[in-house]
Design a protein around this motif. Structure first.
Motif, PDB file in Angstrom:
ATOM      1  N   ALA A   1       5.765  34.614  27.091  1.00 36.76           N
ATOM      2  CA  ALA A   1       4.399  35.116  27.306  1.00 36.76           C
ATOM      3  C   ALA A   1       3.413  33.962  27.235  1.00 36.76           C
ATOM      4  O   ALA A   1       3.624  32.986  26.508  1.00 36.76           O
ATOM      5  N   ALA A   2       2.375  34.067  28.020  1.00 34.20           N
ATOM      6  CA  ALA A   2       1.271  33.104  27.933  1.00 34.20           C
ATOM      7  C   ALA A   2      -0.012  33.918  27.872  1.00 34.20           C
ATOM      8  O   ALA A   2      -0.046  35.065  28.322  1.00 34.20           O
ATOM      9  N   TYR A   3      -1.025  33.327  27.307  1.00 33.95           N
ATOM     10  CA  TYR A   3      -2.272  34.081  27.085  1.00 33.95           C
ATOM     11  C   TYR A   3      -3.457  33.352  27.712  1.00 33.95           C
ATOM     12  O   TYR A   3      -3.642  32.153  27.507  1.00 33.95           O
ATOM     13  N   LEU A   4      -4.213  34.121  28.460  1.00 28.78           N
ATOM     14  CA  LEU A   4      -5.477  33.639  28.993  1.00 28.78           C
ATOM     15  C   LEU A   4      -6.552  34.174  28.052  1.00 28.78           C
ATOM     16  O   LEU A   4      -6.569  35.369  27.749  1.00 28.78           O
ATOM     17  N   THR A   5      -7.414  33.289  27.593  1.00 30.79           N
ATOM     18  CA  THR A   5      -8.440  33.733  26.641  1.00 30.79           C
ATOM     19  C   THR A   5      -9.710  34.121  27.380  1.00 30.79           C
ATOM     20  O   THR A   5     -10.256  33.331  28.148  1.00 30.79           O
ATOM     21  N   ARG A   6     -10.148  35.338  27.128  1.00 28.57           N
ATOM     22  CA  ARG A   6     -11.394  35.804  27.724  1.00 28.57           C
ATOM     23  C   ARG A   6     -12.492  35.768  26.661  1.00 28.57           C
ATOM     24  O   ARG A   6     -12.279  36.214  25.538  1.00 28.57           O
ATOM     25  N   ILE A   7     -13.629  35.199  27.027  1.00 29.85           N
ATOM     26  CA  ILE A   7     -14.761  35.112  26.094  1.00 29.85           C
ATOM     27  C   ILE A   7     -15.546  36.420  26.182  1.00 29.85           C
ATOM     28  O   ILE A   7     -15.957  36.829  27.268  1.00 29.85           O
ATOM     29  N   CYS A   8     -15.728  37.067  25.043  1.00 33.45           N
ATOM     30  CA  CYS A   8     -16.429  38.369  25.038  1.00 33.45           C
ATOM     31  C   CYS A   8     -17.930  38.159  24.822  1.00 33.45           C
ATOM     32  O   CYS A   8     -18.381  37.051  24.573  1.00 33.45           O
ATOM     33  N   ASN A   9     -18.654  39.244  24.862  1.00 31.42           N
ATOM     34  CA  ASN A   9     -20.110  39.131  24.727  1.00 31.42           C
ATOM     35  C   ASN A   9     -20.581  39.092  23.276  1.00 31.42           C
ATOM     36  O   ASN A   9     -21.677  38.653  22.996  1.00 31.42           O
ATOM     37  N   GLN A  10     -19.741  39.566  22.353  1.00 35.15           N
ATOM     38  CA  GLN A  10     -20.196  39.618  20.956  1.00 35.15           C
ATOM     39  C   GLN A  10     -20.221  38.240  20.316  1.00 35.15           C
ATOM     40  O   GLN A  10     -19.300  37.443  20.526  1.00 35.15           O
ATOM     41  N   LYS A  11     -21.270  38.006  19.532  1.00 36.11           N
ATOM     42  CA  LYS A  11     -21.410  36.736  18.821  1.00 36.11           C
ATOM     43  C   LYS A  11     -22.072  37.035  17.485  1.00 36.11           C
ATOM     44  O   LYS A  11     -23.190  37.550  17.457  1.00 36.11           O
ATOM     45  N   ALA A  12     -21.383  36.748  16.388  1.00 35.39           N
ATOM     46  CA  ALA A  12     -21.937  37.052  15.056  1.00 35.39           C
ATOM     47  C   ALA A  12     -22.488  35.793  14.419  1.00 35.39           C
ATOM     48  O   ALA A  12     -21.810  34.769  14.376  1.00 35.39           O
ATOM     49  N   ARG A  13     -23.721  35.893  13.920  1.00 36.23           N
ATOM     50  CA  ARG A  13     -24.331  34.737  13.253  1.00 36.23           C
ATOM     51  C   ARG A  13     -24.441  34.957  11.746  1.00 36.23           C
ATOM     52  O   ARG A  13     -24.748  34.050  11.003  1.00 36.23           O
ATOM     53  N   THR A  14     -24.205  36.200  11.324  1.00 38.82           N
ATOM     54  CA  THR A  14     -24.277  36.535   9.888  1.00 38.82           C
ATOM     55  C   THR A  14     -23.115  37.488   9.567  1.00 38.82           C
ATOM     56  O   THR A  14     -22.486  38.043  10.476  1.00 38.82           O
ATOM     57  N   LEU A  15     -22.918  37.714   8.283  1.00 34.82           N
ATOM     58  CA  LEU A  15     -21.873  38.659   7.883  1.00 34.82           C
ATOM     59  C   LEU A  15     -22.221  40.074   8.348  1.00 34.82           C
ATOM     60  O   LEU A  15     -21.337  40.835   8.752  1.00 34.82           O
ATOM     61  N   ALA A  16     -23.511  40.407   8.311  1.00 32.58           N
ATOM     62  CA  ALA A  16     -23.922  41.741   8.771  1.00 32.58           C
ATOM     63  C   ALA A  16     -23.581  41.908  10.262  1.00 32.58           C
ATOM     64  O   ALA A  16     -23.104  42.965  10.689  1.00 32.58           O
ATOM     65  N   GLU A  17     -23.803  40.853  11.023  1.00 31.36           N
ATOM     66  CA  GLU A  17     -23.465  40.926  12.459  1.00 31.36           C
ATOM     67  C   GLU A  17     -21.952  40.969  12.667  1.00 31.36           C
ATOM     68  O   GLU A  17     -21.464  41.602  13.596  1.00 31.36           O
ATOM     69  N   LEU A  18     -21.230  40.293  11.785  1.00 31.80           N
ATOM     70  CA  LEU A  18     -19.763  40.342  11.902  1.00 31.80           C
ATOM     71  C   LEU A  18     -19.287  41.779  11.745  1.00 31.80           C
ATOM     72  O   LEU A  18     -18.433  42.257  12.516  1.00 31.80           O
ATOM     73  N   SER A  19     -19.847  42.470  10.761  1.00 33.88           N
ATOM     74  CA  SER A  19     -19.465  43.861  10.534  1.00 33.88           C
ATOM     75  C   SER A  19     -19.769  44.708  11.775  1.00 33.88           C
ATOM     76  O   SER A  19     -18.939  45.485  12.236  1.00 33.88           O
ATOM     77  N   ARG A  20     -20.985  44.527  12.310  1.00 35.29           N
ATOM     78  CA  ARG A  20     -21.397  45.293  13.499  1.00 35.29           C
ATOM     79  C   ARG A  20     -20.441  45.015  14.672  1.00 35.29           C
ATOM     80  O   ARG A  20     -19.972  45.926  15.345  1.00 35.29           O
ATOM     81  N   ASP A  21     -20.104  43.749  14.868  1.00 35.75           N
ATOM     82  CA  ASP A  21     -19.258  43.395  16.017  1.00 35.75           C
ATOM     83  C   ASP A  21     -17.797  43.797  15.803  1.00 35.75           C
ATOM     84  O   ASP A  21     -17.082  44.061  16.770  1.00 35.75           O
ATOM     85  N   LEU A  22     -17.378  43.832  14.549  1.00 32.70           N
ATOM     86  CA  LEU A  22     -16.010  44.308  14.286  1.00 32.70           C
ATOM     87  C   LEU A  22     -15.865  45.770  14.721  1.00 32.70           C
ATOM     88  O   LEU A  22     -14.794  46.203  15.148  1.00 32.70           O
ATOM     89  N   GLU A  23     -16.952  46.491  14.606  1.00 36.71           N
ATOM     90  CA  GLU A  23     -16.936  47.892  15.020  1.00 36.71           C
ATOM     91  C   GLU A  23     -16.893  47.998  16.553  1.00 36.71           C
ATOM     92  O   GLU A  23     -16.190  48.852  17.108  1.00 36.71           O
ATOM     93  N   ALA A  24     -17.658  47.108  17.208  1.00 42.52           N
ATOM     94  CA  ALA A  24     -17.866  47.264  18.657  1.00 42.52           C
ATOM     95  C   ALA A  24     -16.839  46.533  19.513  1.00 42.52           C
ATOM     96  O   ALA A  24     -16.665  46.872  20.689  1.00 42.52           O
ATOM     97  N   CYS A  25     -16.160  45.542  18.958  1.00 45.78           N
ATOM     98  CA  CYS A  25     -15.308  44.704  19.813  1.00 45.78           C
ATOM     99  C   CYS A  25     -14.051  45.473  20.258  1.00 45.78           C
ATOM    100  O   CYS A  25     -13.714  46.518  19.706  1.00 45.78           O
ATOM    101  N   SER A  26     -13.394  44.936  21.254  1.00 43.07           N
ATOM    102  CA  SER A  26     -12.205  45.605  21.800  1.00 43.07           C
ATOM    103  C   SER A  26     -11.002  45.448  20.860  1.00 43.07           C
ATOM    104  O   SER A  26     -10.977  44.545  20.009  1.00 43.07           O
TER     105      SER A  26
END
Lengths: 410, 218
Positions: free
Chosen positions: B13-38
């Motif tokens: 297997a090989a993997y192509l990395t796709r850059i998503c739209n979510q970007k967390a700058r704080t822990l609060a944003e990390l939590s929000r993006d953990l909920e929304a990411c694929s």
């Protein structure tokens, strides 16, 4: 073990097997087996000089050896075109754009000339950087997969230039960036692919210790004492003055020498000014070696990196910063700024140490000098990190994977 | 030695990395993006990061823990995130929930750090898997060993790590086949016990090979 004499051997894929292991080469062949005879076209703006051309000169022969049919086209243009694209480049890095409004028309006219001159019949078309970006207008003629490979940092582009380029970029099937930090919000998929170094090139191949010692002695560097090195152009964004200040702090605690080696001080007026500033800060310290090297010094740079105790990359702004991978490949402990593509290469506390200031850089260097076992471990892990991700063979694997993905998507 | 009714078919297997739209700058944003990411993003930053950084066998567990430590300087939370073991999960939803719970609990207990800017943002990515069957299959343990000796890291990672979610069992492709086709449950269990956090892909493969060869020598 190789010697320092120039190599005339044509490099083949199997030559990488001793470095990577035969199974890794077999994996490339397995991926390529699904792409036999498929056509790929690379388009960029220069055949020689610059990182993109250097990489394509290695990647294209390897892809062909793997059974793909690869065509590499270089666009042409007049001096006015290159002046505009240089201005684009600086503006996309966040600088001002001072060219007249008609520059955009001139840019498009040259792209149109190239479009008329070139054929776009390949299944996979990889257009590198902004210079040929408008060639996408040729797309309606056939059904190939078009990717735009952006090698520059687009995190804070000049709005005027980006507003002009963005509609062209958005017509591609995807954009490829060297770091997630460099990407933009775009309506097309964005992929990650790192640039790479060639472990068999003059700059990176293994060298005899005697040769390394000889190069150090030629530059009056004592191989027996600690050597801190930064390899980079004499450019303010590489912060050579900051490196000297960090060295001066370290020097209070450890006997050491500093090597600042690179080019750019002879052909670039700003480089000359920066070198003068560095001379002023260095004063008459005989342990500071400022080496303004000519462009054909790859093997000397290789030797200087291999002879170093610690390598520093204290850039204030950076593209990907492949000199970091060069140092890591040589198993050297690295202290580097957390800017641009550097944190991708230096995983803090795993493949090196990141710093955010002169004092922080000095502290991390002192920390490594006090903990040689840790320094060695970071260097070894850094080597493995480069082996997995930043060698030319990894880049070939990413090209093959992208082609397979696009082919499967239809 | 038993011959398998169904051979083990090796895949790379090989993997192509796709850059998503979510970007967390704080822990609060990390939590929000953990909920929304694929799901693919959760997979990329946990299961796949183990393969990408397999040569780091001390103190590296997943991308989230590394970012919390290196960019947010929050050692306690980093340690908790790092201690999540992907072998405990049969579904990404459970892993996502636990990751988020840890970040949320920390932010509640230390609200002063929740909105503090990180040195570097966390960029969410996802891996697009491309698989290619290899011209190799094994019907006996001997043939399996021979294939293992010549296996790339990518193929080993695919069968030994990435397979865990595909099977929806707490096992891997190798152990599953060894148990069901060769009827060697002890070997299968010991293979599954090889620690993917403290071994590199190379050393993990060597250990599996050594276990299988010992079985052959019995």
């Amino acid at each position: 073990m190789s010697t320092a004499s120039p190599s005339t051997h044509v490099i083949r894929l199997d030559d990488y097997a001793p470095l990577l292991g035969a199974p890794e080469i077999s994996q490339l062949r397995a991926l390529a087996s699904r792409l036999q005879g498929r056509t790929m076209q690379m388009v960029n703006s220069t055949a020689m000089g610059g990182g993109v051309a250097e990489i394509l000169n290695r990647v294209v022969p390897i892809l062909e050896e793997l059974g793909l049919s690869v065509k590499w086209d270089v666009i042409t243009g007049g001096n006015d075109f290159w002046e505009i694209t240089k201005a684009f480049h600086n503006a996309l890095h966040g600088g001002p754009y001072d060219m007249p409004p008609e520059s955009f028309e001139i840019f498009l006219a040259y792209n149109e000339q190239n479009r008329a001159r070139m054929q776009f019949e390949a299944e996979f078309i990889l257009v590198h950087d902004p210079q040929p970006v408008a060639l996408i207008k040729a797309r309606h003629d056939h059904s190939g997969h078009w990717l735009w490979r952006c090698h520059i940092d687009l995190s804070q582009p000049n709005p005027e230039v980006w507003k002009f380029l963005e509609p062209y970029v958005s017509r591609y099937d995807g954009a490829v960036f060297s770091s997630p930090a460099f990407a933009r919000q775009l309506p097309i998929p964005q992929y990650l692919s790192y640039p790479s170094i060639d472990p068999l090139s003059e700059k990176n191949r293994d060298l005899e210790p005697e040769f390394v010692r000889g190069v150090l002695e030629r530059f009056n560097i004592d191989p027996q004492r600690t050597i801190l090195t930064q390899i980079s152009r004499f450019d303010r964004l590489k912060d050579p003055v900051g490196v000297v200040r960090a060295y001066q702090i370290v020097k209070r605690y450890f006997d050491c020498q500093l090597v600042l080696a690179g080019g750019g001080a002879t052909d670039d007026p700003e480089g000359e000014a920066v070198l003068q500033e560095v001379h002023q800060v260095a004063g008459n310290d005989q342990d500071i070696h400022l080496l303004n090297l000519p462009p054909w010094s790859a093997i000397e740079i290789n030797a200087l990196q291999r002879g170093s105790t610690i390598i520093i990359q204290k850039s204030l702004r950076e593209g990907f910063g492949l000199t970091v991978s060069e140092g890591l490949w040589k198993k050297k402990p690295m202290v580097a700024s957390a800017v641009g593509g550097i944190p991708t290469q230096v995983i803090h506390r795993h493949t090196g140490l990141l710093a955010h200031s002169v004092e922080g850089t000095a502290y991390q260097v002192r920390f490594l000098l006090s903990n040689p076992a840790l320094a060695q471990r970071l260097g070894e892990q850094g080597h493995e990190h480069v082996r997995e991700h930043f060698l030319i063979t990894s880049q070939v694997r990413r090209h093959l994977t992208a082609c397979l993905h696009l082919k499967n998507k239809g | 030695m038993k011959t398998a009714e169904h051979p083990f078919r090796f895949v790379t297997a090989a993997y192509l990395t796709r850059i998503c739209n979510q970007k967390a700058r704080t822990l609060a944003e990390l939590s929000r993006d953990l909920e929304a990411c694929s799901d693919a993003s959760i997979f990329y930053h946990t299961f796949q990061s183990l393969g990408r950084y397999h040569f780091l066998t001390e103190g590296f567990s997943n991308d989230f823990a590394q970012w919390v430590l290196a960019s947010c300087n929050r050692a306690v939370l980093a340690e908790k995130l790092a201690s999540l073991d992907i072998r405990d999960y049969l579904a990404l939803a459970e892993l996502r929930s636990d990751l988020r719970q840890l970040v949320d609990d920390y932010c509640r207990a230390h609200p002063q750090f929740a909105e503090q800017s990180a040195f570097e943002p966390f960029y969410f990515c996802e891996g697009i898997e491309v698989t290619v069957p290899l011209d190799r299959e094994a019907r006996t343990l001997e043939e399996f060993c021979e294939a293992l000796r010549n296996m790339s890291n990518a193929a080993f990672q695919y069968h030994f790590i990435a397979s865990r979610l595909r099977l929806h069992l707490r096992t891997n492709d190798f152990s599953h086949w060894i148990e069901t086709e060769l009827a060697l449950p002890t070997l299968a269990k010991r293979a599954n016990q090889i620690d993917i956090y403290t071994n590199t892909l190379d050393s993990g493969r060597e250990k599996l090979l050594s276990l299988a060869e010992r079985e052959l020598a019995r």
